[in-house]
Write a protein that holds these residues in place. Sequence first.
Motif, short mmCIF file in Angstrom:
data_model
loop_
_atom_site.label_atom_id
_atom_site.label_comp_id
_atom_site.label_asym_id
_atom_site.label_seq_id
_atom_site.Cartn_x
_atom_site.Cartn_y
_atom_site.Cartn_z
N PRO A 1 8.83 7.41 5.38
CA PRO A 1 8.83 7.30 4.01
C PRO A 1 7.58 8.26 3.74
N LEU B 1 4.54 9.84 -3.05
CA LEU B 1 5.22 10.12 -4.24
C LEU B 1 4.24 10.72 -4.78
N TYR C 1 -4.31 13.53 -2.04
CA TYR C 1 -3.51 14.15 -1.30
C TYR C 1 -3.86 16.04 -0.46
N THR D 1 -2.23 -5.71 11.09
CA THR D 1 -1.43 -7.15 12.03
C THR D 1 -0.43 -5.68 12.65
N PHE E 1 10.60 2.77 10.24
CA PHE E 1 8.97 3.13 11.87
C PHE E 1 9.42 2.27 13.36
N TYR F 1 2.74 -0.43 16.46
CA TYR F 1 1.67 -0.24 15.80
C TYR F 1 1.08 -0.87 14.58
N LEU G 1 -1.13 -1.87 10.76
CA LEU G 1 -1.11 -1.68 10.01
C LEU G 1 -2.47 -2.31 9.48
N MET H 1 -5.15 1.07 2.09
CA MET H 1 -3.87 0.47 3.43
C MET H 1 -4.05 1.39 4.18
N ASN I 1 -2.79 3.56 8.71
CA ASN I 1 -2.90 2.56 9.98
C ASN I 1 -3.86 2.38 11.23
N ALA J 1 10.50 -4.41 1.74
CA ALA J 1 9.13 -3.94 2.17
C ALA J 1 9.29 -2.35 1.15
N SER K 1 2.86 0.34 -3.50
CA SER K 1 2.83 1.52 -4.03
C SER K 1 2.91 2.73 -3.58
N GLN K 2 3.98 3.45 -4.36
CA GLN K 2 4.68 4.38 -3.90
C GLN K 2 3.90 5.56 -3.32
N GLU K 3 2.36 5.32 -4.00
CA GLU K 3 1.79 7.02 -3.73
C GLU K 3 1.05 6.41 -2.61
N TYR K 4 0.49 6.08 -2.49
CA TYR K 4 -0.89 5.48 -1.06
C TYR K 4 -0.85 3.62 -0.32
N GLU K 5 0.84 2.95 0.01
CA GLU K 5 1.20 2.95 0.46
C GLU K 5 2.09 2.82 1.65
N VAL K 6 3.22 3.78 0.75
CA VAL K 6 4.16 3.74 1.69
C VAL K 6 4.89 4.22 3.24
N PRO K 7 3.26 4.84 3.19
CA PRO K 7 4.07 5.72 4.18
C PRO K 7 3.58 5.00 5.60
N TYR K 8 3.16 4.18 5.23
CA TYR K 8 2.03 3.07 6.82
C TYR K 8 2.68 2.06 7.70
N GLY K 9 4.53 1.55 7.16
CA GLY K 9 5.36 0.92 8.24
C GLY K 9 4.84 -0.37 7.31
N TRP K 10 4.18 -1.47 6.05
CA TRP K 10 3.86 -2.13 5.73
C TRP K 10 5.94 -2.86 5.27
N GLY K 11 5.26 -4.03 5.92
CA GLY K 11 6.47 -4.76 5.23
C GLY K 11 6.06 -6.20 4.72
N GLY L 1 4.67 -7.60 7.43
CA GLY L 1 3.42 -7.23 7.88
C GLY L 1 2.54 -7.88 6.67
#
Lengths: 139, 394
Positions: free
Chosen positions: A7, A10, A19, A69, A79, A85, A87, A99, A101, B135, B140-150, B153
Amino acid sequence: MTEYTKPLPLITDLSRVFYDGCKERKLLYQQCRECGEVIFFPKKICSNCMSRDLEWKQSQGRGKIHSFTVTYSYAPPEFAKDTPYALSIIAMDEGFYIMSNIVDCDFDKLVCDLPVEVVFQPVTPDITLPKFRPRPPAR
Amino acid sequence: MNRFRGKTAIVGIGEVPTGHFPERSFVDAAITVCEAAIKDSGVPKHAVDTIIPIGVVSNPLDNANVVCSWLVEELGLGKTAKSNFQVMSGGSSSANALKTASSLVLAGLSQAVLVVHCDRLGTGIDFNAAVTAFARASVSQEYEVPYGWGQLGLAGLLQQRYMYETGTTERQIASVVESLRKWAALNPNAMMRKLRTADEILDSPVISSPVRKRTMNVLADGAAAFIVTSAEWAKDLTDQPAYVLGVGSRCTNFTSTQQPKNYHAAWGPAADEAYTMAGIQPKDVKVAEIYDAFPTFILITMELLKLCELGEAGRLVENGHTSPGGRLPVSTNGAMMAQGHTGAGGGVAILVEAARQVMGKAGERQVPNADIVVETASGGVGMDFHVGVLGREA
Ligand SMILES: [Zn+2]
């Protein structure tokens, strides 16, 4: 570059500034000109005083692992092929949390409060993500 | 005296077994628990004038339909009901529904409020779709979604920091699951009823460090309902109502990144307010029905509720004090870790169990003298924290 299938963030008028900063290897956060509040994630309105007079600042890119984690299985589907990986939530020196990696590291050596620094990973022509790696001890 | 304290009560409860029931339809489970709660309460059907369906996560159409008064029609309440509307704040919906229902009754706008939760996260949704849904929400769709949170996690992040700050051991965390399984073994509505020792739990693979396979919860189908009336009427309806003595809440954040780092400063006031309203102290609590989702949150909550010193919760659990027969029974239905994770229903099951203990209807797992029971709930990624105090005397 192989096709990136995870993903992507946005992009809004606000996150575009962040960004665009990452593309230039700058980690940006905000500070309120009225009350001095440090703000992240980026906002339109100060979380403390509701002022709209917020300025972008460049972070030094250093902080400590607040927590982490290492995910080995049951990852979100996009993922799954990247396990394991790490997080993490990182406490930045400027006083905000982010947040990301933790990369370039031995997962077994990660601990809370470990000093880390930002590294920028371009994942598509438009998006560069801030990741973090353990920081070597100061010389 | 606080104008809320002891003025309303839970007078009836209903629940169906939690687990994987592909043949049990959504509406069948929903009306079954409503019917049970209404019959248990003694409230005549025509007096149930407000229906509050909690949000359904597994199926957006089921959710749209309960919002559009599906259950009013199915239960035949259409000639007398005044309102049907949703309360939804994820895992804390129970607490917000109790506050809403009690306020309507206290204001004289409703005679009896029916709160109902039903969901089919075990069999009503594809497993990967459920993992993805969990998940994506509260992220946050802008700042958290790229990192594999679930959700796992999230559990890992919370447990890692808690162990680091308090010195709590992995074995103590595993003991929470051991304790919950002992309670679940006494609960016919629970899903995970097989006893497991802490050592057996530690002998399962790491999924998202330090969370292991047997310290994960399991998604399940489930349904529960309860009825709220005035305390005055409750006395005539039933021998033992569960009076609502105190509530306290704090809502703090959306994302896990922005969750308060000092839970005690941020969420502790919710417990203080509930205790003050109820006029009780932590030592008066006979049973703590604690919302979990995962075991670390039980330990954190025991400390937030001031049932022990900071960092002491793990040792209390490891020494068996929260298990059946212990001096501080915690989560006597087995909580989501052992009863099963039914979406927004985990909190409803916890609240219904709190009422059940106060009403003396908990069967084999009834705690003697459960005159003061505290219950908690939390939604999202831990976006809020709610405390309720139920008791035998108004
Ligand atoms: Zn400000």
